[in-house]
Design an enzyme around this catalytic site. Sequence first.
Site, PDB file in Angstrom:
ATOM      1  N   GLY A 289      60.978  84.607  69.351  1.00  0.00           N
ATOM      2  CA  GLY A 289      61.067  84.888  67.934  1.00  0.00           C
ATOM      3  C   GLY A 289      62.504  84.883  67.461  1.00  0.00           C
ATOM      4  O   GLY A 289      63.441  84.796  68.269  1.00  0.00           O
TER       5      GLY A 289
ATOM      6  N   THR B 227      69.956  81.585  69.913  1.00  0.00           N
ATOM      7  CA  THR B 227      68.882  81.112  70.764  1.00  0.00           C
ATOM      8  C   THR B 227      68.863  81.902  72.073  1.00  0.00           C
ATOM      9  O   THR B 227      69.910  82.206  72.640  1.00  0.00           O
ATOM     10  CB  THR B 227      69.014  79.592  71.038  1.00  0.00           C
ATOM     11  OG1 THR B 227      67.859  79.141  71.716  1.00  0.00           O
ATOM     12  CG2 THR B 227      70.242  79.266  71.852  1.00  0.00           C
TER      13      THR B 227
ATOM     14  N   SER C 123      66.759  78.089  67.902  1.00  0.00           N
ATOM     15  CA  SER C 123      66.231  76.718  67.876  1.00  0.00           C
ATOM     16  C   SER C 123      65.435  76.453  66.604  1.00  0.00           C
ATOM     17  O   SER C 123      65.164  75.306  66.269  1.00  0.00           O
ATOM     18  CB  SER C 123      65.352  76.465  69.107  1.00  0.00           C
ATOM     19  OG  SER C 123      64.269  77.384  69.131  1.00  0.00           O
ATOM     20  N   GLU C 124      65.068  77.499  65.887  1.00  0.00           N
ATOM     21  CA  GLU C 124      64.321  77.360  64.635  1.00  0.00           C
ATOM     22  C   GLU C 124      65.227  77.412  63.401  1.00  0.00           C
ATOM     23  O   GLU C 124      64.751  77.581  62.286  1.00  0.00           O
ATOM     24  CB  GLU C 124      63.269  78.469  64.522  1.00  0.00           C
ATOM     25  CG  GLU C 124      62.233  78.474  65.620  1.00  0.00           C
ATOM     26  CD  GLU C 124      61.249  77.318  65.538  1.00  0.00           C
ATOM     27  OE1 GLU C 124      61.440  76.401  64.719  1.00  0.00           O
ATOM     28  OE2 GLU C 124      60.292  77.330  66.311  1.00  0.00           O
TER      29      GLU C 124
ATOM     30  N   HIS D 184      60.316  85.356  62.414  1.00  0.00           N
ATOM     31  CA  HIS D 184      59.411  84.490  63.168  1.00  0.00           C
ATOM     32  C   HIS D 184      58.999  85.223  64.439  1.00  0.00           C
ATOM     33  O   HIS D 184      59.853  85.639  65.213  1.00  0.00           O
ATOM     34  CB  HIS D 184      60.089  83.170  63.511  1.00  0.00           C
ATOM     35  CG  HIS D 184      59.330  82.339  64.492  1.00  0.00           C
ATOM     36  ND1 HIS D 184      58.003  81.994  64.301  1.00  0.00           N
ATOM     37  CD2 HIS D 184      59.688  81.811  65.676  1.00  0.00           C
ATOM     38  CE1 HIS D 184      57.595  81.268  65.335  1.00  0.00           C
ATOM     39  NE2 HIS D 184      58.606  81.151  66.181  1.00  0.00           N
TER      40      HIS D 184
ATOM     41  N   HIS E 148      55.986  85.590  67.802  1.00  0.00           N
ATOM     42  CA  HIS E 148      54.997  84.910  68.634  1.00  0.00           C
ATOM     43  C   HIS E 148      53.808  85.853  68.817  1.00  0.00           C
ATOM     44  O   HIS E 148      53.366  86.099  69.931  1.00  0.00           O
ATOM     45  CB  HIS E 148      55.605  84.518  69.975  1.00  0.00           C
ATOM     46  CG  HIS E 148      56.636  83.437  69.874  1.00  0.00           C
ATOM     47  ND1 HIS E 148      56.924  82.597  70.910  1.00  0.00           N
ATOM     48  CD2 HIS E 148      57.451  83.054  68.852  1.00  0.00           C
ATOM     49  CE1 HIS E 148      57.867  81.742  70.540  1.00  0.00           C
ATOM     50  NE2 HIS E 148      58.205  82.011  69.293  1.00  0.00           N
TER      51      HIS E 148
END
Length: 195
Positions: free
Chosen positions: A26, A41, A70-71, A89, A91
Amino acid sequence: MSSAWQEIARFGKKLVISGLTSSRFGNISLLEGDKIIITCTGSMLDELEERLVVEVDLSRPCDQDKIASSETCVHRAVYQSTINKAIIHTHSPYAVALSLLERRTAEPLDSEGMIFLGTMPIVEGQIGTNELARAVSFVLKTNKVCIARGHGVFAAGNSLCDAYTAACMAEHSAQVRYLVKAYSRDKFISLPSLR
């Protein structure tokens, strides 16, 4: 970066403690002017330090993107095309599971989810790709959350508190829907409209 990293660290701990994501999965960001403050990251969300949160440009990729989440491209696209100021974000396990079982949306069955969250679109795209960035930014123009298929929840709001609340609601609604679906073997009950 002011104290933005401390606010991000506070919500990182809350995400892990509440079970919305595991420590290394996340990411979290805040928009500050023309800069995005975002987790690095591979950082553990429940052990964030100032060096694990970086500042990247809103308008285009920059050198710091190499160490940022990475997002980052997804966060950037959302900020560029919506009025949101914060993104979380996760998971979240039930939301991820539902994204693999449902076709296009995960409709809340619980009253709070129906009223405050609404439809949870399921979007396509590989992790950290422009395809995912386009899909997430498009649906977050009109929704509080979406679920990337097999990947997790993107929740946005005017503050990290708003985004966290939406992420919590998304996982709760996903869990309720999953349990009802498992119990009823796909025979959903019709709930009365709450509007």
